[in-house]
Design a protein around this motif. Structure first.
Motif, PDB file in Angstrom:
ATOM      1  N   GLY A  40      10.190  26.734  44.824  1.00  0.00           N
ATOM      2  CA  GLY A  40       9.002  27.338  44.234  1.00  0.00           C
ATOM      3  C   GLY A  40       7.836  26.384  44.108  1.00  0.00           C
ATOM      4  N   GLY A  41       7.940  25.189  44.715  1.00  0.00           N
ATOM      5  CA  GLY A  41       6.829  24.253  44.657  1.00  0.00           C
ATOM      6  C   GLY A  41       6.903  23.269  43.511  1.00  0.00           C
ATOM      7  N   ASN A  42       7.999  23.251  42.759  1.00  0.00           N
ATOM      8  CA  ASN A  42       8.132  22.348  41.624  1.00  0.00           C
ATOM      9  C   ASN A  42       9.281  21.372  41.832  1.00  0.00           C
ATOM     10  OD1 ASN A  42       6.053  23.601  40.139  1.00  0.00           O
ATOM     11  ND2 ASN A  42       7.465  25.191  39.446  1.00  0.00           N
ATOM     12  N   VAL A  43       9.092  20.160  41.320  1.00  0.00           N
ATOM     13  CA  VAL A  43      10.142  19.144  41.319  1.00  0.00           C
ATOM     14  C   VAL A  43      10.368  18.713  39.881  1.00  0.00           C
ATOM     15  CG1 VAL A  43      10.781  16.817  42.024  1.00  0.00           C
ATOM     16  CG2 VAL A  43       9.599  18.305  43.630  1.00  0.00           C
ATOM     17  N   LEU A  44      11.592  18.808  39.422  1.00  0.00           N
ATOM     18  CA  LEU A  44      11.949  18.379  38.071  1.00  0.00           C
ATOM     19  C   LEU A  44      12.867  17.175  38.195  1.00  0.00           C
ATOM     20  CD1 LEU A  44      11.702  19.077  35.035  1.00  0.00           C
ATOM     21  CD2 LEU A  44      13.829  20.360  35.263  1.00  0.00           C
ATOM     22  N   MET A  45      12.449  16.035  37.656  1.00  0.00           N
ATOM     23  CA  MET A  45      13.274  14.837  37.782  1.00  0.00           C
ATOM     24  C   MET A  45      13.238  14.032  36.484  1.00  0.00           C
ATOM     25  SD  MET A  45      11.100  12.197  40.181  1.00  0.00           S
ATOM     26  CE  MET A  45      12.322  10.933  39.855  1.00  0.00           C
ATOM     27  N   VAL A  46      14.208  13.169  36.351  1.00  0.00           N
ATOM     28  CA  VAL A  46      14.277  12.290  35.187  1.00  0.00           C
ATOM     29  C   VAL A  46      14.400  10.861  35.700  1.00  0.00           C
ATOM     30  CG1 VAL A  46      16.791  12.532  35.008  1.00  0.00           C
ATOM     31  CG2 VAL A  46      15.463  11.806  33.013  1.00  0.00           C
ATOM     32  N   GLY A  47      13.647   9.960  35.087  1.00  0.00           N
ATOM     33  CA  GLY A  47      13.663   8.575  35.523  1.00  0.00           C
ATOM     34  C   GLY A  47      13.560   7.644  34.339  1.00  0.00           C
ATOM     35  N   PRO A  48      13.985   6.402  34.503  1.00  0.00           N
ATOM     36  CA  PRO A  48      13.913   5.419  33.420  1.00  0.00           C
ATOM     37  C   PRO A  48      12.494   5.222  32.918  1.00  0.00           C
ATOM     38  CG  PRO A  48      15.244   4.606  35.246  1.00  0.00           C
ATOM     39  CD  PRO A  48      14.580   5.849  35.725  1.00  0.00           C
ATOM     40  N   GLY A  49      12.333   5.308  31.615  1.00  0.00           N
ATOM     41  CA  GLY A  49      11.030   5.090  31.012  1.00  0.00           C
ATOM     42  C   GLY A  49      10.096   6.277  31.071  1.00  0.00           C
ATOM     43  N   ALA A  50      10.461   7.326  31.817  1.00  0.00           N
ATOM     44  CA  ALA A  50       9.584   8.496  31.958  1.00  0.00           C
ATOM     45  C   ALA A  50      10.207   9.756  31.379  1.00  0.00           C
ATOM     46  CB  ALA A  50       9.244   8.715  33.426  1.00  0.00           C
ATOM     47  N   GLY A  51      11.521   9.750  31.214  1.00  0.00           N
ATOM     48  CA  GLY A  51      12.192  10.938  30.704  1.00  0.00           C
ATOM     49  C   GLY A  51      12.149  12.066  31.710  1.00  0.00           C
ATOM     50  N   LEU A  52      12.144  13.273  31.209  1.00  0.00           N
ATOM     51  CA  LEU A  52      12.099  14.458  32.057  1.00  0.00           C
ATOM     52  C   LEU A  52      10.662  14.730  32.468  1.00  0.00           C
ATOM     53  CD1 LEU A  52      14.346  16.369  33.006  1.00  0.00           C
ATOM     54  CD2 LEU A  52      13.657  17.950  31.208  1.00  0.00           C
ATOM     55  N   ARG A  53      10.441  14.874  33.760  1.00  0.00           N
ATOM     56  CA  ARG A  53       9.070  15.026  34.284  1.00  0.00           C
ATOM     57  C   ARG A  53       9.056  16.078  35.365  1.00  0.00           C
ATOM     58  NH1 ARG A  53       4.265  15.036  35.906  1.00  0.00           N
ATOM     59  NH2 ARG A  53       2.903  13.200  35.988  1.00  0.00           N
ATOM     60  N   GLU A  54       8.095  17.004  35.267  1.00  0.00           N
ATOM     61  CA  GLU A  54       7.951  18.053  36.268  1.00  0.00           C
ATOM     62  C   GLU A  54       6.688  17.822  37.086  1.00  0.00           C
ATOM     63  OE1 GLU A  54       8.228  22.912  36.704  1.00  0.00           O
ATOM     64  OE2 GLU A  54       7.706  22.029  34.779  1.00  0.00           O
ATOM     65  N   PHE A  55       6.812  17.975  38.404  1.00  0.00           N
ATOM     66  CA  PHE A  55       5.680  17.837  39.316  1.00  0.00           C
ATOM     67  C   PHE A  55       5.494  19.150  40.064  1.00  0.00           C
ATOM     68  CE2 PHE A  55       7.522  13.646  38.769  1.00  0.00           C
ATOM     69  CZ  PHE A  55       6.412  12.841  38.553  1.00  0.00           C
ATOM     70  N   SER A  56       4.250  19.495  40.309  1.00  0.00           N
ATOM     71  CA  SER A  56       3.936  20.734  41.039  1.00  0.00           C
ATOM     72  C   SER A  56       3.266  20.394  42.356  1.00  0.00           C
ATOM     73  CB  SER A  56       3.015  21.636  40.202  1.00  0.00           C
ATOM     74  OG  SER A  56       3.673  22.061  39.025  1.00  0.00           O
ATOM     75  N   PHE A  57       3.778  20.976  43.420  1.00  0.00           N
ATOM     76  CA  PHE A  57       3.232  20.766  44.755  1.00  0.00           C
ATOM     77  C   PHE A  57       3.055  22.121  45.438  1.00  0.00           C
ATOM     78  CE2 PHE A  57       5.779  16.987  43.739  1.00  0.00           C
ATOM     79  CZ  PHE A  57       4.805  16.004  43.853  1.00  0.00           C
ATOM     80  N   GLU A  58       2.376  22.103  46.563  1.00  0.00           N
ATOM     81  CA  GLU A  58       2.166  23.339  47.300  1.00  0.00           C
ATOM     82  C   GLU A  58       3.446  23.826  47.963  1.00  0.00           C
ATOM     83  OE1 GLU A  58      -0.822  24.938  50.816  1.00  0.00           O
ATOM     84  OE2 GLU A  58      -1.445  23.314  49.503  1.00  0.00           O
ATOM     85  N   ASN A  59       4.295  22.874  48.360  1.00  0.00           N
ATOM     86  CA  ASN A  59       5.546  23.242  49.025  1.00  0.00           C
ATOM     87  C   ASN A  59       6.570  22.151  48.757  1.00  0.00           C
ATOM     88  OD1 ASN A  59       7.318  24.690  50.717  1.00  0.00           O
ATOM     89  ND2 ASN A  59       6.786  23.393  52.456  1.00  0.00           N
ATOM     90  N   VAL A  60       7.807  22.542  48.486  1.00  0.00           N
ATOM     91  CA  VAL A  60       8.887  21.582  48.246  1.00  0.00           C
ATOM     92  C   VAL A  60      10.078  21.969  49.117  1.00  0.00           C
ATOM     93  CG1 VAL A  60      10.537  20.672  46.568  1.00  0.00           C
ATOM     94  CG2 VAL A  60       8.168  21.076  45.877  1.00  0.00           C
ATOM     95  N   VAL A  61      10.630  20.991  49.818  1.00  0.00           N
ATOM     96  CA  VAL A  61      11.796  21.211  50.667  1.00  0.00           C
ATOM     97  C   VAL A  61      12.931  20.332  50.143  1.00  0.00           C
ATOM     98  CG1 VAL A  61      12.739  21.080  52.997  1.00  0.00           C
ATOM     99  CG2 VAL A  61      10.350  21.710  52.657  1.00  0.00           C
ATOM    100  N   SER A  62      14.063  20.931  49.853  1.00  0.00           N
ATOM    101  CA  SER A  62      15.198  20.180  49.319  1.00  0.00           C
ATOM    102  C   SER A  62      15.938  19.466  50.439  1.00  0.00           C
ATOM    103  CB  SER A  62      16.155  21.131  48.592  1.00  0.00           C
ATOM    104  OG  SER A  62      16.807  21.974  49.526  1.00  0.00           O
ATOM    105  N   GLU A  63      16.956  18.698  50.063  1.00  0.00           N
ATOM    106  CA  GLU A  63      17.757  17.982  51.065  1.00  0.00           C
ATOM    107  C   GLU A  63      18.444  18.945  52.020  1.00  0.00           C
ATOM    108  OE1 GLU A  63      20.230  15.723  48.411  1.00  0.00           O
ATOM    109  OE2 GLU A  63      19.156  13.881  48.874  1.00  0.00           O
ATOM    110  N   ALA A  64      18.707  20.168  51.541  1.00  0.00           N
ATOM    111  CA  ALA A  64      19.371  21.164  52.390  1.00  0.00           C
ATOM    112  C   ALA A  64      18.406  21.824  53.366  1.00  0.00           C
ATOM    113  CB  ALA A  64      20.034  22.238  51.514  1.00  0.00           C
ATOM    114  N   GLY A  65      17.103  21.597  53.211  1.00  0.00           N
ATOM    115  CA  GLY A  65      16.114  22.208  54.085  1.00  0.00           C
ATOM    116  C   GLY A  65      16.096  21.547  55.454  1.00  0.00           C
TER     117      GLY A  65
END
Length: 403
Positions: free
Chosen positions: A1-26
């Protein structure tokens, strides 16, 4: 759906919005069809475009841009097209489109330039590694003026050029990638078209930038890598390559931030940003492909790549502004025309009484109506052509506004 939700050290849970997102299975087609194809179509139709790949070393930039290896990656006529990356897919589509245009009588001329940016040195990958421009700014002009370009007549010739350039690229093994690109590479397609019926000429460019991967030297281990043959020289070369790549990427980030903040953009800080100045701030539509690793040990670098992509989405270049201005002008013209047509309708239309004789379904024997009844209705007449024109204008307005 164009969103990436990730968690990283020092940043916690962070959501990014893009025009298009392709997963590893794509697949490769998901990236091309979802993000790049429309730029290629616009390029064939006379607009400038650019595709820029950014990400950490080993995250899949070159794989996404070209394919899994040199042979299939640069092959325009790949026998296994599902493996092909953005560049061979785009080149194949361009060649098919140009064949169709030639069949319709349009004169087309396609030229290709392919350079590699290594620190302050720019080399011609199609010209046996010859230097392109020996001082600041000249390499950029040489690339976009066609001084280092070669003509392309067909798909087979373009494929041969891509393979030749791919073989000339700087590559080396690091701890993060066995075939790591050790410099930035820029492929430029220049197209000139002349219509046979009107003689109208249009020129456009399509740029593909495969950036060297951002890397931390303690992860890629370039500070410790050496060979028996080269010894310290090899170790020093790998370190210098990493430094050159990171300096170019840092300058790119500075330019992107300046574009977002609408202040002076220091393109001259590096040869890479000079090469990409037209794509970043010129009359060009640009797609930034951000690649990221999902491994936990690379969370910080992936988070930084996502932030870079998010920042790029805030840049509005001349092409976007021109498109927005064109839509605004079109809407204004349509609204003015709608106002004139509505005024004409008001002036011309009148109510007309219509008497219609029809069968009386409730007629009973003995009634004097003879089985018929008269129905009186009113309707607006006198501006039928204007009404039809108004519907057409409203339809065009819905297309422009997406309503």
């Amino acid at each position: 759906g164009g969103n990436v939700l990730m968690v990283g050290p020092g940043a916690g849970l962070r959501e990014f919005s893009f025009e298009n997102v392709v997963s590893e299975a794509g697949g490769q087609s998901d990236v091309y069809d979802g993000s790049v194809r429309r730029l290629v179509v616009d390029f064939v139709n006379g607009s400038n475009g650019c595709v820029l790949a950014y990400g950490q070393t080993g995250s899949g930039k070159t794989h996404t841009m070209f394919g899994p290896d040199a042979v299939s990656g640069a092959a325009v006529r790949d026998p296994h097209p599902e493996r092909s990356g953005i560049v061979p897919r785009a080149c194949a589509e361009v060649m098919r489109a140009l064949e169709a245009k030639r069949a319709m009588g349009t004169t087309v001329s396609l030229r290709a330039s392919y350079v590699e940016v290594y620190g302050d040195a720019v080399t011609d990958l199609l010209g046996d590694g010859a230097a392109v421009g020996m001082w600041q700014g000249v390499a950029h002009r040489a690339l976009f003026s066609g001084m280092c370009s070669v003509p392309v007549q067909g798909a087979a010739e373009l494929e041969e050029l891509l393979l030749r350039a791919d073989a000339a690229k700087r590559r080396a093994a690091t701890m993060m990638n066995e075939r790591s690109s050790r410099a930035h590479s820029v492929l430029l397609l220049s197209l000139q078209q002349t219509r046979a019926d009107t003689g109208a000429e249009v020129g456009s460019t399509m740029c593909f930038a495969d950036l060297g991967g951002s890397e931390q030297v303690f992860k890629s281990d370039v500070a410790e890598m050496h060979t028996r043959e080269a010894g310290f020289l090899q170790k020093e070369t790998r370190m210098q390559e990493a430094v050159n790549i990171n300096l170019g990427l840092f300058s790119l980030k500075v330019c992107i931030a300046a574009l977002v903040e609408k202040r002076y953009v220091p393109y001259q800080n590096s040869r890479l940003t000079m090469m990409l100045s037209s794509a970043l701030g010129g009359n060009c539509r640009t797609c930034v492909v951000v690649t990221g690793s999902s491994e936990k040990k690379h969370a910080v670098e992936t988070m930084q790549s996502m932030r870079f992509g998010e920042t790029c989405s805030l840049v509005t270049n001349a092409a976007s502004r021109d498109n927005m201005a064109a839509v605004t002008r079109a809407l204004r013209a349509i609204d003015e025309e709608i106002g004139r047509v509505e005024a004409a309708i008001v002036a011309k239309e009148t109510w007309e009484t219509v008497r219609t004789v029809r069968k009386d379904e409730l007629h009973q024997e003995g009634e004097a109506t003879c089985g018929q009844e008269v129905v009186v209705t009113s309707k607006l007449v006198g501006a039928e052509a204007e009404r039809e024109h108004l519907e057409l204008l409203l339809s065009r307005r819905r297309v422009l506004t997406g309503a």
